[in-house]
Design an enzyme around this catalytic site. Sequence first.
Site, short mmCIF file in Angstrom:
data_model
loop_
_atom_site.label_atom_id
_atom_site.label_comp_id
_atom_site.label_asym_id
_atom_site.label_seq_id
_atom_site.Cartn_x
_atom_site.Cartn_y
_atom_site.Cartn_z
N ASN A 1 -1.41 19.49 -20.15
CA ASN A 1 -1.91 18.63 -21.23
C ASN A 1 -1.88 19.31 -22.59
O ASN A 1 -2.34 18.74 -23.58
CB ASN A 1 -3.34 18.17 -20.91
CG ASN A 1 -3.35 17.23 -19.72
OD1 ASN A 1 -2.50 16.35 -19.62
ND2 ASN A 1 -4.28 17.45 -18.81
N ARG B 1 -2.85 22.23 -13.30
CA ARG B 1 -2.05 21.11 -13.79
C ARG B 1 -2.57 20.64 -15.14
O ARG B 1 -1.82 20.08 -15.94
CB ARG B 1 -2.06 19.97 -12.77
CG ARG B 1 -1.08 18.90 -13.11
CD ARG B 1 -0.71 18.06 -11.90
NE ARG B 1 0.12 16.95 -12.30
CZ ARG B 1 0.66 16.07 -11.47
NH1 ARG B 1 0.44 16.19 -10.18
NH2 ARG B 1 1.41 15.09 -11.91
N HIS C 1 6.65 9.71 -27.98
CA HIS C 1 5.69 10.53 -27.26
C HIS C 1 5.89 12.00 -27.61
O HIS C 1 4.94 12.74 -27.86
CB HIS C 1 5.87 10.31 -25.75
CG HIS C 1 4.97 11.16 -24.91
ND1 HIS C 1 3.60 11.01 -24.91
CD2 HIS C 1 5.23 12.18 -24.05
CE1 HIS C 1 3.06 11.90 -24.07
NE2 HIS C 1 4.02 12.62 -23.53
N HIS D 1 -1.33 17.39 -25.68
CA HIS D 1 -1.46 15.99 -25.32
C HIS D 1 -2.80 15.37 -25.72
O HIS D 1 -2.90 14.16 -25.85
CB HIS D 1 -1.22 15.78 -23.83
CG HIS D 1 0.24 15.80 -23.47
ND1 HIS D 1 1.04 16.90 -23.68
CD2 HIS D 1 1.05 14.85 -22.94
CE1 HIS D 1 2.28 16.63 -23.28
NE2 HIS D 1 2.31 15.39 -22.83
N LYS E 1 2.78 11.33 -10.87
CA LYS E 1 1.87 10.52 -11.67
C LYS E 1 2.54 9.19 -11.98
O LYS E 1 3.66 9.16 -12.50
CB LYS E 1 1.57 11.21 -13.00
CG LYS E 1 0.51 12.28 -12.91
CD LYS E 1 0.13 12.65 -14.33
CE LYS E 1 -0.85 13.78 -14.42
NZ LYS E 1 -1.22 14.01 -15.83
N GLU F 1 -4.47 17.54 -10.07
CA GLU F 1 -4.90 17.86 -11.42
C GLU F 1 -6.34 18.35 -11.50
O GLU F 1 -7.10 17.94 -12.36
CB GLU F 1 -4.73 16.63 -12.31
CG GLU F 1 -4.59 17.00 -13.76
CD GLU F 1 -4.04 15.84 -14.57
OE1 GLU F 1 -4.37 14.70 -14.27
OE2 GLU F 1 -3.29 16.11 -15.50
N ARG G 1 0.81 -1.23 0.00
CA ARG G 1 0.00 0.00 0.00
C ARG G 1 0.83 1.27 0.00
O ARG G 1 0.38 2.33 0.45
CB ARG G 1 -0.97 0.02 1.18
CG ARG G 1 -2.05 -1.04 1.11
CD ARG G 1 -3.26 -0.65 1.96
NE ARG G 1 -4.21 -1.73 2.04
CZ ARG G 1 -4.21 -2.67 3.00
NH1 ARG G 1 -3.32 -2.63 3.95
NH2 ARG G 1 -5.11 -3.62 2.99
N HIS H 1 -2.16 12.29 -27.65
CA HIS H 1 -2.54 10.95 -27.17
C HIS H 1 -3.39 10.23 -28.21
O HIS H 1 -3.23 9.03 -28.42
CB HIS H 1 -3.32 11.03 -25.86
CG HIS H 1 -2.44 11.11 -24.65
ND1 HIS H 1 -2.94 11.38 -23.40
CD2 HIS H 1 -1.10 10.96 -24.49
CE1 HIS H 1 -1.95 11.38 -22.53
NE2 HIS H 1 -0.83 11.14 -23.17
N GLU I 1 8.51 18.52 -24.83
CA GLU I 1 7.93 18.93 -23.54
C GLU I 1 8.50 20.27 -23.09
O GLU I 1 7.81 21.06 -22.45
CB GLU I 1 8.18 17.87 -22.46
CG GLU I 1 7.59 16.50 -22.75
CD GLU I 1 6.06 16.46 -22.72
OE1 GLU I 1 5.44 17.27 -21.99
OE2 GLU I 1 5.49 15.62 -23.44
N LYS J 1 7.40 22.86 -14.04
CA LYS J 1 6.55 21.73 -13.71
C LYS J 1 6.31 21.66 -12.20
O LYS J 1 5.20 21.42 -11.74
CB LYS J 1 7.17 20.43 -14.22
CG LYS J 1 6.37 19.20 -13.85
CD LYS J 1 5.93 18.37 -15.02
CE LYS J 1 4.83 17.41 -14.58
NZ LYS J 1 4.87 16.12 -15.25
#
Lengths: 375, 375
Positions: free
Chosen positions: B255, B251, B275, B258, B153, B247, B131, B262, B195, B237
């Site tokens: 994106n 945040r 990417h 993206h 993330k 997010e 956990r 994506h 990026e 960042k």
Amino acid sequence: MTTQAIPVELGARRYDVHVGANLLAGLGAFARQALDLGGDAPPRRAVVLADATVAPLYAQSVVASLLEADFATRQLTVPAGEPNKTLTTYASLMDGLLRLTPPIDRRTLIVALGGGVTSDIAGFVAATALRGLDWLVCPTTLLAAVDASVGGKTAVDHPAGKNLVGAFHQPRGVLIDVNTFATLPHPQFVDGLAECVKHAVIRDRALLEFMEDHTAAIIQRDEETLVELVARNVAIKAEIVAGDEREAGDRALLNFGHTIGHAVETLVGYERIGHGAAVSLGMTAACELARSRGLLEREACQRVTKLLATLGLPTKFDDLENVPRPTTTDIWNVMQRDKKTQAGQVRMILPVMLGAAAIFDDITPDNVARAVEVL
Amino acid sequence: MTTQAIPVELGARRYDVHVGANLLAGLGAFARQALDLGGDAPPRRAVVLADATVAPLYAQSVVASLLEADFATRQLTVPAGEPNKTLTTYASLMDGLLRLTPPIDRRTLIVALGGGVTSDIAGFVAATALRGLDWLVCPTTLLAAVDASVGGKTAVDHPAGKNLVGAFHQPRGVLIDVNTFATLPHPQFVDGLAECVKHAVIRDRALLEFMEDHTAAIIQRDEETLVELVARNVAIKAEIVAGDEREAGDRALLNFGHTIGHAVETLVGYERIGHGAAVSLGMTAACELARSRGLLEREACQRVTKLLATLGLPTKFDDLENVPRPTTTDIWNVMQRDKKTQAGQVRMILPVMLGAAAIFDDITPDNVARAVEVL
């Protein structure tokens, strides 16, 4: 009968546990309240992850209630039983969830309907789908109601041990309908009583007396008695969890009976012994260990053992059928692998009087060997 | 050359990102500092999860450094490449981790050594083993350094989409050694530059100018220039993440590029397009979309496209080999399945000037169709 509402005070993550009779039909309204949805909130989706055994009994009413409350609702089935609480089942449920059409989004609500296996695995799915979805728990066993449903622990088992893979992910609310306990097989019902005894021993002498005074009504599953019993237990768990969300301090007290209990489960196999039965054995041994170290009076120790036995829980391996007695060496070795073990040092929770317990980090193999002898 | 230290201010979960040259050999000392371990702290275990490609280059030095700093250290290998970022790889790494002898405990440190695939998957292992375990990130690609390594993330991909399974789990520290970028194949290096352009466009016009002014030094991977470039990007960042850990707000600006990016990755296949290349196409389309809606000057739009092209990034499908052009309908359909989509409404980040962007929730299929035409 009045529904009792117990808050779990976790700041921004606070939520309520409702305990009462005939509550499942009102799940939709409860969900809207738990998610703070006003009348004009845009519609949300809900996915019910229902235990295969209880789905035929309650899923229809739960889904209907969610639909009525404006949740576009789908249902997935969680295979029943601890042997299915695996990464494989998790991956398969995740697959089912992510392939739904229309696809789920971050506002999708997960509803866990079933016992502790279901809430552990459904909670882990909720914790990790799209990096975390809101979820509600509807425990349908006494054990899940007083144990797994509150606290945000989610997990699946691994061959190396129980609950080794998981996350902390608090639900947005918990709805406990004691009517669902009526259909529980007797052994599963008494499994839950073991956790109630645990709460009483570590935290609440008055609860111990309540259980001693109401043994018959509890065993007969009298509705009103069950609501009171569950509410008292949830309140104890909620208070401990609120004070220690990540299990750094007091929350560890909830492991009373579980260190040896988990070792027993691991050794005899999860399919051969109920969790509550294992914890009952673990508590019996832990009380004996406390007694042998002079922490607990012999009379107090006997009182716990007597209550467990009166409730129909095992306090010896001979009380169980087809369960081989593990060796004390094996028990010790598994305890050392427990995820709560730090740097190889076994930690146990021992009662120091009825209603109070403490953490001990100096447990020796000899302590354990002597305590396990009484089982 | 000075090592730069950038704090990520997340209250109790704050951590530092160190950026410099030749830092990997000092990882052990960095780990003790990141975990607040005094000289008399009991020894801890560490498990390095190393990308299969970089393990032969750096794992030995990393393990030696951890051992020297009193971490009992083991190493597991993460298969390289996005196609391996799956629940299957995750389960297999978890299995390797949980079967180590002596068994891991809650104080075990996970160290992710590799690119974004490695840190995403190693971070998800760290988030969910027992956990949640402490973890450090040592990104060995420019892309991972300025993107995946900061922000907590973690995720794996699913056939239904990228990063659909994962958790937020902040590392205890990030160590970026720009020397590791020296061995990167050219296409992977320029992936990271995409990026950097993203950060500049949404947040920092001065960074855009720095990149325009230092294009040659950047492409030649001049050490000092890289330290400066990475540190500036990490600072952006870190600031955004600190303001919006889960997010919910700013945040989302990260994106930029993206949403379409994506969709392109999903449609052409992760193995066929980097990417950064996908994000470069996504940013080009998003700038065009912003221009067509009157949000961004044509000149600003061209300046972004020119910088991308000068850095060697694609701004058209024709810039790529063996990459089929997806239909605009397919792109739109995948965008609707994006996990950031709410109630079916596609959300995009659009620049409103160089150095500032905003969230738009009213994107139409026609907007996207027209923007994608420039690619």
